[in-house]
Design an enzyme around this catalytic site. Structure first.
Site, short mmCIF file in Angstrom:
data_model
loop_
_atom_site.label_atom_id
_atom_site.label_comp_id
_atom_site.label_asym_id
_atom_site.label_seq_id
_atom_site.Cartn_x
_atom_site.Cartn_y
_atom_site.Cartn_z
N ARG A 175 -45.57 55.52 50.31
CA ARG A 175 -45.07 54.17 51.11
C ARG A 175 -43.36 53.66 50.02
O ARG A 175 -42.97 53.35 51.01
CB ARG A 175 -46.52 53.79 49.96
N GLU A 193 -53.24 58.89 55.21
CA GLU A 193 -52.71 57.94 55.37
C GLU A 193 -51.24 58.73 54.84
O GLU A 193 -51.46 59.95 54.41
CB GLU A 193 -53.10 56.72 54.94
N GLY A 203 -63.48 39.64 46.21
CA GLY A 203 -63.64 40.47 47.36
C GLY A 203 -64.59 41.66 46.36
O GLY A 203 -65.76 41.62 45.67
N ARG A 231 -49.50 53.18 44.37
CA ARG A 231 -50.50 53.55 44.21
C ARG A 231 -50.38 54.70 45.38
O ARG A 231 -50.28 54.73 46.88
CB ARG A 231 -51.37 52.22 45.22
N HIS A 234 -46.84 44.10 49.60
CA HIS A 234 -48.66 44.80 49.15
C HIS A 234 -49.74 44.86 48.32
O HIS A 234 -50.60 44.32 48.04
CB HIS A 234 -48.63 45.79 50.03
N HIS A 272 -45.58 47.39 51.55
CA HIS A 272 -46.25 48.21 52.62
C HIS A 272 -44.80 48.28 53.09
O HIS A 272 -44.60 47.63 54.67
CB HIS A 272 -47.29 46.90 53.25
P1 FAD Z 1 -59.85 40.56 46.30
O1 FAD Z 1 -60.42 41.55 47.32
O2 FAD Z 1 -58.40 40.19 46.61
O3 FAD Z 1 -60.55 39.54 45.97
C1 FAD Z 1 -59.77 38.24 44.86
C2 FAD Z 1 -61.13 37.52 44.92
O4 FAD Z 1 -60.71 36.98 43.38
C3 FAD Z 1 -60.68 36.17 46.09
O5 FAD Z 1 -61.82 35.97 46.55
C4 FAD Z 1 -59.91 35.41 45.49
O6 FAD Z 1 -60.33 34.04 45.91
C5 FAD Z 1 -60.39 35.28 44.10
N1 FAD Z 1 -59.47 34.87 42.78
C6 FAD Z 1 -58.28 34.52 43.14
N2 FAD Z 1 -57.91 33.51 41.65
C7 FAD Z 1 -58.79 33.11 41.35
C8 FAD Z 1 -59.28 31.62 41.11
N3 FAD Z 1 -57.98 31.62 40.08
N4 FAD Z 1 -60.46 30.94 40.96
C9 FAD Z 1 -61.20 31.53 41.26
N5 FAD Z 1 -61.43 33.42 42.18
C10 FAD Z 1 -60.08 34.06 42.84
N6 FAD Z 1 -56.52 49.00 50.26
C11 FAD Z 1 -57.36 50.02 50.53
O7 FAD Z 1 -58.24 50.61 49.68
N7 FAD Z 1 -57.68 49.89 51.13
C12 FAD Z 1 -57.20 49.71 52.76
O8 FAD Z 1 -57.17 49.54 53.75
C13 FAD Z 1 -56.32 48.32 52.16
N8 FAD Z 1 -55.77 48.22 53.32
C14 FAD Z 1 -54.50 45.80 52.96
C15 FAD Z 1 -54.59 45.82 54.15
C16 FAD Z 1 -54.05 44.47 53.88
C17 FAD Z 1 -53.63 43.22 54.74
C18 FAD Z 1 -53.69 43.66 52.35
C19 FAD Z 1 -53.65 42.87 52.11
C20 FAD Z 1 -54.34 45.32 51.02
C21 FAD Z 1 -55.05 46.15 51.82
N9 FAD Z 1 -55.51 47.18 50.63
C22 FAD Z 1 -56.33 48.19 51.14
C23 FAD Z 1 -55.28 46.74 49.63
C24 FAD Z 1 -56.75 46.18 49.15
O9 FAD Z 1 -57.49 45.30 50.24
C25 FAD Z 1 -57.08 45.50 47.74
O10 FAD Z 1 -56.49 46.08 47.19
C26 FAD Z 1 -58.72 45.44 47.84
O11 FAD Z 1 -59.29 44.53 48.25
C27 FAD Z 1 -58.32 43.78 46.17
O12 FAD Z 1 -59.80 43.78 46.02
P2 FAD Z 1 -59.80 42.63 44.30
O13 FAD Z 1 -61.95 42.23 45.10
O14 FAD Z 1 -59.83 43.76 43.65
O15 FAD Z 1 -59.58 41.50 44.85
C1 SIN Z 2 -52.65 50.77 55.59
O1 SIN Z 2 -53.95 50.38 56.42
O2 SIN Z 2 -52.09 51.03 55.76
C2 SIN Z 2 -52.88 50.10 54.24
C3 SIN Z 2 -53.84 50.96 53.11
C4 SIN Z 2 -53.75 51.01 51.81
O3 SIN Z 2 -52.97 49.38 51.43
O4 SIN Z 2 -54.33 51.45 50.93
#
Ligand code: FAD
Ligand code: SIN
Length: 545
Positions: free
Chosen positions: A292, A123, A17, A388, A353, A246
């Site tokens: 939220r 937001e 991610g 958050r 969420h 959410h």
């Molecule tokens: P992730 O993006 O979840 O990536 C995790 C990665 O780890 C993935 O590739 C997964 O496959 C991998 N992984 C997990 N476990 C393992 C394992 N055991 N072995 C190998 N790989 C593994 N936040 C905002 O700030 N703004 C927004 O607009 C927003 N909108 C959102 C909308 C939705 C629908 C969702 C679900 C969340 C949203 N969030 C938003 C929250 C935000 O998207 C996440 O908190 C953020 O993207 C997390 O990033 P990350 O890299 O930590 O994890």
């Molecule tokens: C949203 O678009 O409502 C998600 C934003 C967030 O989780 O930070």
């Protein structure tokens, strides 16, 4: 113990991610990088982010205001120095992301010229417009940008369909060396075998744990693996009780809790009951743009009060074409399920969420275990506190990934000088497993939804805790005695993380932010404190070698 057939890299990144990819790109100048990801490379919470990234970029905004809004949402539990640092680092990280090719939406130019200024969304909890976005598919655009950079990089290899199982630490191997993390055992799903990845630096970027709950906005990858691995290895985790629900997900049996971005409320959408009553001002003077936790609880209360299955979100008063242009993905998805948001209110409910707690880290992503870093949703830095602020998580991941990269590049870690034993796979499979695994998955997710949801009580938490301990015992028996599968490994993590959430919730004898309990409806007079859990030497588990 088998001989050493490990894969060796300078940096091992678990997760693809925003956190994992940003870190990988930042450290690749200093050595070889393996990115381990358990499904296809783009599958992550990041990929589904809608609203955008909160960052101070406008003259009408300031770091002080962003700081104040974050602290207010966090209900006394944010660390002010952490918040200030992240907010202030934001603009630089955003310019770099744009430099890597990220296309944020621009404002329509007033006199028909080309748009140059970033369009800023609003937001809940934000006192100013400050959310940079790519229409309503910000996360998809971020993943596209970062993956394009990673894929062209000569020092980076991506391992898809590889699921990290456990961290490898010197103390668990019984080495006399000082404790440090030297890599991970990783299940290669296609080869059906557990491989050994060794590196002096391991970055945990595995995201959150939404799948612990029956209804969640998160994709299937969000099973809390990183928290479970770090906890089992002996790192402290904190504030797991603060699960953010959410307020608005599409209510339709086949929509899988599709998110209706908070930015929709930011553009003026209002919440109403089936009878047509706008109810948010009864709960908070900020109405639909309250933080939220308040909006989710208000919806929950409204549904309980009226016995309705959902409430409604109404944007139908906006000018023609607005919904379709500003929220094309949400608009099209709603239409697919039979709802035209430009014309009618759409049915919405809250769903799990975001995980505000996680593995405790420093402001550079260092965990308690040397060699192990954690960044992104898996980590607990002190930014989010008890709730958050919307769109702060993508910002946190960008800032912390860079700081962690700077840290490791400036202090080149020693290579791992010894052989590492292979994972003990065992030969025996069990025909029983499939049904037990799917049953236990369902049971955990339902019990967490029913007993550890938006409104909690001590009795429900105790009930959840005792059931979870039985499930953990049963799942452990499968883990230790049979060949592992991806579903079993994820279930094992899910059960542990559910139990950590409940344990933290039971320790918190107050209602604060996202943790609301009927038995302690007020803030504790003793002030805001983190709930910290550690699986010390006595209980941290041995490796399966
Ligand atoms: P992730 O993006 O979840 O990536 C995790 C990665 O780890 C993935 O590739 C997964 O496959 C991998 N992984 C997990 N476990 C393992 C394992 N055991 N072995 C190998 N790989 C593994 N936040 C905002 O700030 N703004 C927004 O607009 C927003 N909108 C959102 C909308 C939705 C629908 C969702 C679900 C969340 C949203 N969030 C938003 C929250 C935000 O998207 C996440 O908190 C953020 O993207 C997390 O990033 P990350 O890299 O930590 O994890
Ligand atoms: C949203 O678009 O409502 C998600 C934003 C967030 O989780 O930070």
């Amino acid at each position: 113990m088998g001989s050493d057939r490990s894969e060796r890299f300078d940096f091992l990144v678990l997760g693809s991610g925003i956190a994992g990819l940003s870190f990988a790109l930042d450290v690749a100048q200093g050595g070889t990088v393996a990115i381990i990801t358990k499904k296809s490379r783009a599958e992550s919470n990041t990929n589904y982010a809608q609203g955008g990234i909160a960052c101070v970029t406008s003259d009408e905004d300031s770091f002080d205001l962003h700081l104040r809004d974050t602290l207010e949402a966090g209900c006394g539990l944010c660390r002010e120095d952490v918040v200030r640092g992240i907010v202030e680092d934001g603009p630089q990280r955003i310019s770099e992301l744009i430099g890597r090719g990220m296309a944020f939406s621009k404002r329509e130019a007033d006199s028909g010229g080309s748009a140059t200024e970033l369009d800023l969304g609003r937001e809940g909890g934000h006192s100013r417009r400050r959310v940079l976005h790519a229409k309503d598919v910000t996360g998809r655009e971020i993943e596209r940008t970062l993956l394009a950079a990673v894929e062209g990089h000569p020092n980076i290899r991506i391992f898809e369909n590889h699921l990290a199982v456990n961290l490898i630490t010197t103390d668990r191997l019984g080495h006399a060396h000082p404790r440090r993390c030297i890599g991970a055992y990783v299940f290669d799903k296609e080869a059906d075998e557990v491989k050994t990845f060794v590196a002096p630096v391991t970055m945990l970027a595995t995201g959150g744990c939404g799948k612990v709950y029956l209804y969640t906005t998160n994709p299937d990858i969000a099973t809390g693996d990183g928290i479970a691995m770090a906890y089992r290895a002996g790192a402290r985790v904190a504030n797991m009780e603060f699960v953010q629900f959410h307020p608005t997900c599409l209510y339709h049996p086949e929509a899988k809790s599709f998110l209706i971005s908070e930015a929709v409320r930011g553009e003026g959408a209002r919440l109403k009951s089936r009878a047509g009553r706008f109810f948010m001002k009864d709960h908070d003077p900020k109405g639909e743009l309250a933080p939220r936790d308040i909006v989710a609880r208000a919806i929950d209360a409204e549904m309980k009060r009226t016995g309705a299955d959902c409430v409604y979100l109404d944007l139908s008063h906006k000018e023609e074409g607005f919904a379709e242009n500003r929220f094309p993905n949400i608009y099209r998805t709603c239409l697919k399920f039979g709802f035209d948001m430009a014309e009618d209110p759409i049915p919405v409910v809250p769903a799990a969420h975001y995980q505000c707690g996680g593995v405790l880290t420093s402001q550079c992503g260092e965990t308690d275990i040397p060699g192990l870093f954690a960044v992104g949703e898996v980590a607990c830095t002190g930014l989010h506190g008890a709730n958050r602020l919307a769109s702060n998580s993508l910002l946190e991941a960008l800032v912390l990934a860079r700081r962690a990269a700077d840290k490791v590049l400036n202090a080149k870690a020693e290579a791992v000088p010894f052989t590492v034993p292979r994972w003990e796979s065992g030969n025996v499979s069990t025909p029983d497993e499939l049904v037990v695994v799917s049953h236990n998955w369902d049971e955990i997710r339902r019990l967490m939804w029913d007993y550890v949801g938006i409104v909690r009580s001590t009795k429900r938490l105790q009930r959840a805790f005792s059931r979870l301990q039985n499930l953990i015992r049963e799942i452990d028996e499968f883990y230790w005695n049979f060949r592992v599968t991806a579903d079993l490994l994820e279930l094992r993590n899910l059960a542990l993380v559910a139990s950590l959430i409940v344990e933290c919730a039971m320790k918190r004898k107050e209602s604060r932010g996202l943790h609301y309990t009927l038995d302690y409806p007020n803030l504790a007079p003793s002030g805001a404190k983190d709930t910290v859990l550690v699986c010390g030497d006595g209980c941290a588990e041995r490796l399966r070698i």
